[in-house]
Structures are given as structure tokens and as C-alpha cells.
Write an enzyme that holds these catalytic residues in place. Structure first.
Site, PDB file in Angstrom:
ATOM      1  N   HIS A  37       3.749   7.120   2.073  1.00  0.00           N
ATOM      2  CA  HIS A  37       3.770   5.926   2.940  1.00  0.00           C
ATOM      3  C   HIS A  37       3.325   6.142   4.544  1.00  0.00           C
ATOM      4  O   HIS A  37       2.443   5.403   4.862  1.00  0.00           O
ATOM      5  CB  HIS A  37       5.381   5.643   3.262  1.00  0.00           C
ATOM      6  CG  HIS A  37       6.068   5.255   1.832  1.00  0.00           C
ATOM      7  ND1 HIS A  37       7.012   5.928   1.395  1.00  0.00           N
ATOM      8  CD2 HIS A  37       5.996   4.020   1.227  1.00  0.00           C
ATOM      9  CE1 HIS A  37       7.569   5.455   0.344  1.00  0.00           C
ATOM     10  NE2 HIS A  37       6.937   4.263   0.275  1.00  0.00           N
ATOM     11  N   LYS A 149      -0.729   4.949  -6.849  1.00  0.00           N
ATOM     12  CA  LYS A 149       0.169   5.478  -7.696  1.00  0.00           C
ATOM     13  C   LYS A 149       0.858   4.330  -8.563  1.00  0.00           C
ATOM     14  O   LYS A 149       0.904   4.201  -9.523  1.00  0.00           O
ATOM     15  CB  LYS A 149       1.290   6.165  -7.024  1.00  0.00           C
ATOM     16  CG  LYS A 149       2.307   6.776  -8.070  1.00  0.00           C
ATOM     17  CD  LYS A 149       3.496   7.876  -7.210  1.00  0.00           C
ATOM     18  CE  LYS A 149       4.460   6.913  -6.400  1.00  0.00           C
ATOM     19  NZ  LYS A 149       5.300   6.083  -7.532  1.00  0.00           N
ATOM     20  N   SER A 186       9.758   8.139  -3.660  1.00  0.00           N
ATOM     21  CA  SER A 186      11.055   7.800  -3.105  1.00  0.00           C
ATOM     22  C   SER A 186      12.283   8.501  -3.783  1.00  0.00           C
ATOM     23  O   SER A 186      13.196   8.782  -3.485  1.00  0.00           O
ATOM     24  CB  SER A 186      11.548   6.516  -2.290  1.00  0.00           C
ATOM     25  OG  SER A 186      10.244   6.175  -1.458  1.00  0.00           O
TER      26      SER A 186
END
Length: 286
Positions: A37, A149, A186
Site C-alpha cells: 500500500h 497482485k 493484509s
């Protein structure tokens, strides 16, 4: 950097920037940020005058048996990472701010959403498209940044923006990986140490596919079978899919004669992980 929770607050800031002729970059996220991120935010900061980062765990894109309730949240940590990467505003609305009472308008797409994650997660991309379109209207960015991704998501967002004639540049950014090759996610934080060790099966599987293609194998069925065999040898891993599809339209291919997306999805415990690569046939590169 400031944190706001209301749509009107974001719009007021962006309107003020616009009156000064400034360009706005936007990074939509579901929070619990990592280096991947941060790389999106840094690029947005380099290419725009101001950057908005949204943090919103979108309930609409989770299925009934998926991990919405357990999705990791840490705003204090996220805000530090955003500020370090160059964000100017974090927009962190709650679900009622995004989906008011009586909400009944959705964005659907055919074709690109029918395969891969769209096939194994019915309704997922309806939720993605709906919330991203809403965020685009709220933030009104010049550019929006997404990671490669999530290759199918990136293709879907490109298609939506083109289909709806939106004046937004969609920027795809390279996947950021751990030292052992595992793509940053995450969800990685929810893996136990044993599961984390097992997760390297994903980059190993993709590496096998790359070696087969580099060695001249152009038969998707043979490559898929080899990758599936490798993954299924790990008894603690449940295979969702291994697919080789046309990189442009995400349709299955009978032979690798154009650029293709090789995509893998697995469950390790109850954590779903995805990864992929694109083989650029014109440049013979991955």
C-alpha cells in the site's frame, strides 16, 4: 495529514485543491496497510499534488462465509504509514456513510468478472465495482492507484472506467513481495507461523509455471496440472484455482500464443491468498 470520516469533508478539501489547479491522486484500501500500500501512496504522491487514501472495509464484497468480521483493523498504525508515504488525507467512513438507509443501486459487470475470483466468490466484484465507483465520485481524483497482485480487480476497474466514460487514469503498480517471494497482503498477518511457512507454496507454484513457459511449454493444461500437483502436495493447503487466461480479456486459452495471466488462489486454514504473473509474449518476459 488529516483524517476525515464524512463525504462532505473530503469533497470540500478536494474542491479547494481543484480551485488552485492541483492534481489529486487516490489510493483506495481496506486498511491494515503494508509496504505494498505504501508503494501505491508513494507513487501517487510523486505523480500528483495531493493524495487521498480511503480506508474502508467494504462489507458488500465479502460473501456469507468469508472473513469480513475478522478483517484486521489498526487505524493508528495505518495513519502513520500513510503519513510516511506522503498521503494528505485519510478518508475513513463507516458503512452507514457509504451505504445510507435504503441504498439500492449497484454496479454489475459481465465477462471479466465471470472467471477466477469472480467465479469462486459470487457477488464479489459487484461489491468492488459499486464501492469503487462511489469512492471515485466522492474523491473525484485525476489518477487512482491499484496493485497488480489483484490482477482481475485491476482489469475490472479499467473496464468500468472505460465503459462509464470516467475521466480518471487508472495506474497499476507492481506487486511488493516478502524476501521469500510471498506477495504482501493484509491477510498475511492472520497466518500462524506454520501457515506463514506454508504460504511460500504460492511463489513456488508461480515460479514453476514461469520455468515451464520459459522452457518453451505452451500448453496451459500441462502447466496447470504441474502447478496443481505442486500445491496439492501441501496437505494443509486447499486449492481454489490455477488458471491461465488471456491477459486482456481473462478468457481461458487453449495455447499460449498471446500474453497471458497465470493466476493462483488457495486457502491456508481459512485464509484465502492469491497471486499471479503476466507473461508478455511479445517481449518474452514475466
Amino acid at each position: 495529514m488529516i483524517i476525515v470520516n464524512k463525504i462532505q469533508d473530503v469533497r470540500e478539501h478536494v474542491k479547494a485543491w481543484r480551485t488552485e489547479g492541483q492534481r489529486v491522486g487516490f489510493v483506495p484500501t481496506m486498511g491494515y496497510l503494508h509496504e505494498g500500500h505504501q508503494s501505491l501512496i508513494k507513487r501517487a504522491s510523486e505523480e500528483n499534488d495531493y493524495v487521498v487514501v480511503s480506508i474502508f472495509v467494504n462489507p458488500m464484497q465479502f460473501g456469507e462465509k468469508e472473513d469480513f468480521e475478522n478483517y484486521p483493523v489498526n487505524l493508528e498504525r495505518d495513519s502513520q504509514l500513510c503519513e510516511m508515504a506522503g498521503a494528505d488525507i485519510i478518508f475513513q467512513p463507516d458503512a452507514k456513510e457509504i451505504y445510507h438507509n435504503g441504498f439500492s443501486t449497484y454496479v454489475d459487470m459481465n465477462g471479466l468478472t465471470d472467471s477466477l475470483c469472480g467465479k469462486s466468490r459470487p457477488g464479489h466484484f459487484r461489491g468492488v465495482c459499486t464501492v469503487v465507483l462511489k469512492l471515485f465520485h466522492i474523491v473525484n481524483p485525476d489518477r487512482a492507484y491499484f496493485g497488480k497482485k489483484d490482477a482481475q480487480q485491476l482489469a475490472v476497474i479499467h473496464q468500468m472506467v472505460n465503459d462509464l466514460n470516467m475521466d480518471i487514469e487508472i495506474v497499476g503498480c507492481e506487486t511488493i513481495r516478502e524476501e521469500d517471494g510471498l506477495a504482501k497482503s493484509s491477510r498475511n498477518v492472520r497466518l500462524s507461523p506454520e501457515e506463514r511457512n506454508t504460504a511460500v507454496i504460492l511463489p513456488k507454484a508461480l515460479s514453476l509455471a514461469q520455468r515451464m513457459i520459459a522452457g518453451g511449454n505452451r500448453n496451459p493444461k500441462v502447466i496447470i496440472a504441474a502447478v496443481e500437483t505442486l500445491i496439492q502436495a501441501e496437505i494443509s493447503v486447499t486449492l481454489d484455482y490455477v488458471e491461465i487466461v488471456d491477459a486482456a480479456n481473462l478468457e481461458p486459452v487453449l495455447r499460449i500464443e498471446s500474453s497471458v495471466l497465470v493466476a493462483v488462489a488457495v486457502f491456508i486454514g481459512n485464509i484465502r491468498l492469491i497471486d499471479n504473473f503476466i507473461y508478455d509474449i511479445e517481449n518474452n518476459s514475466f
